[in-house]
Design a protein around this motif. Sequence first.
Motif, mmCIF file in Angstrom:
data_model
loop_
_atom_site.group_PDB
_atom_site.id
_atom_site.type_symbol
_atom_site.label_atom_id
_atom_site.label_comp_id
_atom_site.label_asym_id
_atom_site.label_seq_id
_atom_site.Cartn_x
_atom_site.Cartn_y
_atom_site.Cartn_z
ATOM 1 N N PRO A 525 0.654 -1.224 0.077
ATOM 2 C CA PRO A 525 0.014 0.062 -0.136
ATOM 3 C C PRO A 525 0.806 1.245 0.137
ATOM 4 N N GLN A 526 1.882 1.169 0.499
ATOM 5 C CA GLN A 526 3.051 2.325 0.396
ATOM 6 C C GLN A 526 3.236 2.633 -0.798
ATOM 7 N N ARG A 527 3.583 1.635 -1.667
ATOM 8 C CA ARG A 527 3.920 2.168 -3.048
ATOM 9 C C ARG A 527 2.875 2.549 -4.018
ATOM 10 N N LYS A 528 1.359 2.237 -3.714
ATOM 11 C CA LYS A 528 0.241 2.531 -4.265
ATOM 12 C C LYS A 528 0.030 3.874 -3.868
ATOM 13 N N LEU A 529 0.078 4.302 -2.564
ATOM 14 C CA LEU A 529 0.018 5.417 -2.223
ATOM 15 C C LEU A 529 1.131 6.491 -2.860
ATOM 16 N N GLN A 530 2.159 6.083 -2.748
ATOM 17 C CA GLN A 530 3.154 7.039 -3.533
ATOM 18 C C GLN A 530 2.848 7.151 -4.907
ATOM 19 N N ARG A 531 2.482 6.414 -5.621
ATOM 20 C CA ARG A 531 1.996 6.436 -7.031
ATOM 21 C C ARG A 531 1.065 7.320 -7.433
ATOM 22 N N LEU A 532 -0.112 7.084 -6.310
ATOM 23 C CA LEU A 532 -1.182 8.274 -6.301
ATOM 24 C C LEU A 532 -0.747 9.685 -6.003
ATOM 25 N N LEU A 533 0.281 9.831 -5.173
ATOM 26 C CA LEU A 533 0.853 10.916 -4.921
ATOM 27 C C LEU A 533 1.545 11.710 -6.114
ATOM 28 N N GLN A 534 2.220 10.744 -6.891
ATOM 29 C CA GLN A 534 2.761 11.482 -8.160
ATOM 30 C C GLN A 534 1.878 11.522 -9.335
ATOM 31 N N GLU A 535 0.847 10.769 -9.382
ATOM 32 C CA GLU A 535 -0.228 10.688 -10.774
ATOM 33 C C GLU A 535 -1.000 11.888 -10.377
#
Length: 604
Positions: A525-535
């Motif tokens: 979930p940390q990777r998914k959150l970082q991806r949402l932050l970037q996108e």
Amino acid sequence: RNCASRPRGRRGALGRHGPRVLVCIAELASVKKRCAPNCDMVQHSTMSQASGRVCIMIGADDDKVPDKSTRLFKRGRDDVLVEPAQCSRWAGLQADEAIARCIAEKLPGVVVEIATEPDELLSTEAQVVLIISYHTQPSFAWYGSFFAALRALEARGVAVYPRADFKELLSCKGNYTQLLQRAGLPICPTAVLERAACVDGGGVQPTLVEASLAQALDTLGLLAPIAAAPNDHGGRQGDDHGGCQGDGGDYGTADNHRSGGARIDDDEEGKIGVGLDGGVRPFQLVSKPSNADGGYGVAFWAYDGACADSCAAESARAPNAERHRSLLDGLRLQAMLTCGCDVPSLDESPAHAATPVHGRPFMRYLQEVGFLGDRPQVLLQPLVPLFGQHFELKIYFLKRRPFFAALVYGKEKVLAKVVRPSTDNKFFAYIQPLVSKSIEALDALPADGEADPKILMRVDWGVGAPLLPSGGDVTNGDARANGCKDASRGGGNSLDGGALLHGAASSAPTFKKQMVWRATSLSAPQRKLQRLLQEQGTARIGGEQGYFINEVELHPGFYVDVDAAPDETIEPLAHAYGEYIAQLLETWKADRLAPPQVFKAEAR
């Protein structure tokens, strides 16, 4: 005046003693000696001068304040020991009791009592009663006695915070969810099964349940006849965008999700026709008991048309019987949250059941969980597949201002971490749209006490769009393209790279794995959150990768057991509660010292 704490009984057990006095003035010196060097011990003048008696209700038996040897959470494949920035002076205490002790410290002239059960509340002589928490309760009967106790205290002139009517509203998920839906807030589409519509003198009745269930599922857009033709926009006839919009639009209310394709009729014999003659597409459903805490009794269902067909064919073999397909025959349980409580098996009828429910686990669910103890409602929602694969963002508000957030992952076994505005500016800038909508939700609720302080509230947000069945033919590639996921469409997901859950039932182990029943790491979930932050830059509301409000909580857990700085939760919260208690005590005294009003007769 300091009494020994009674042993904690089983959850739901009635207390045998009155409230105990938590702390006396003589104890405060030893408590202050453990105070961290940087702790702010300056007390507000109103608090230091307050006098009287307050009874604080607590009840949670987990969420303990960590010490330096506590492993807080995992990150990645290896365990990482995260030590608190400083040793908490409340180390080893359960969070509720730590907050209560901190309140007592800030109110040196006030006698502070602790209660854990409704009968203990009724035996107190305190002028103020504060509810911080209580034990998870499987049965609604306990809630009935709890609400009755709060109302009885208010009738005696006791200042109860939060007010009984506000507490009852927030404890009844169906009522406050419908209130927020009417306010246009981004709630997951929700329909409600009312107990009164499903029960008569003989108990829960299948024909009544079938009618209410069909209406609710049609409202949610889950009844899609197999033979329905797609409209010009690729969706079902009568479907209006499914209520899910991207670009920060309205997530939609239940009325936006009416399928428009299912026929609902009540014939003269009381049999229910829901347009199932041609069959309906597979769908997945989530049911939530109202007035249940911690996720207790949340159940995940899949509609299996083959089971419904088999039961209909078997019933048609009976003399003078006609073939009748039933939604109840097709619903199959995939998993259910227990919250550490005992739950019954749903495979067969209980001995005391008024009507047989063999082969109908949803009926057993209503009898043994959903409507148990006169519980008034069961919430129904479409499954949101991505919800379990991302962090659930639990945003805490202290007097309507962002306090901290808990990022939670998993169902029965949970991992979490705590973030704060002071140390995670980038994250709180990202969730600013969620914060603004959360404050709108809090303002849409009625007052929780005198001056409507909303001292501590939590708004929980999840990621994803509801999984709704397609109205077109699954063989021709038709799919809904308006934000809600299509159960007929296979393939991967651009965010997660994994297969989506389909409308058809899957095995319990497979389903639990997809929904992350037992979390083992925070890395995914940390990777998914970082991806949402970037996108996204800032959090998107609505749509497949957008956020929606899952719940509003009044008495949440505090996650101090995974917090590197738990005193940053305990101290400000205790200070806010202490100030409000002092104000209530002052108001209580002023009301009783005020001279009686004398009314003069008007001259004619």
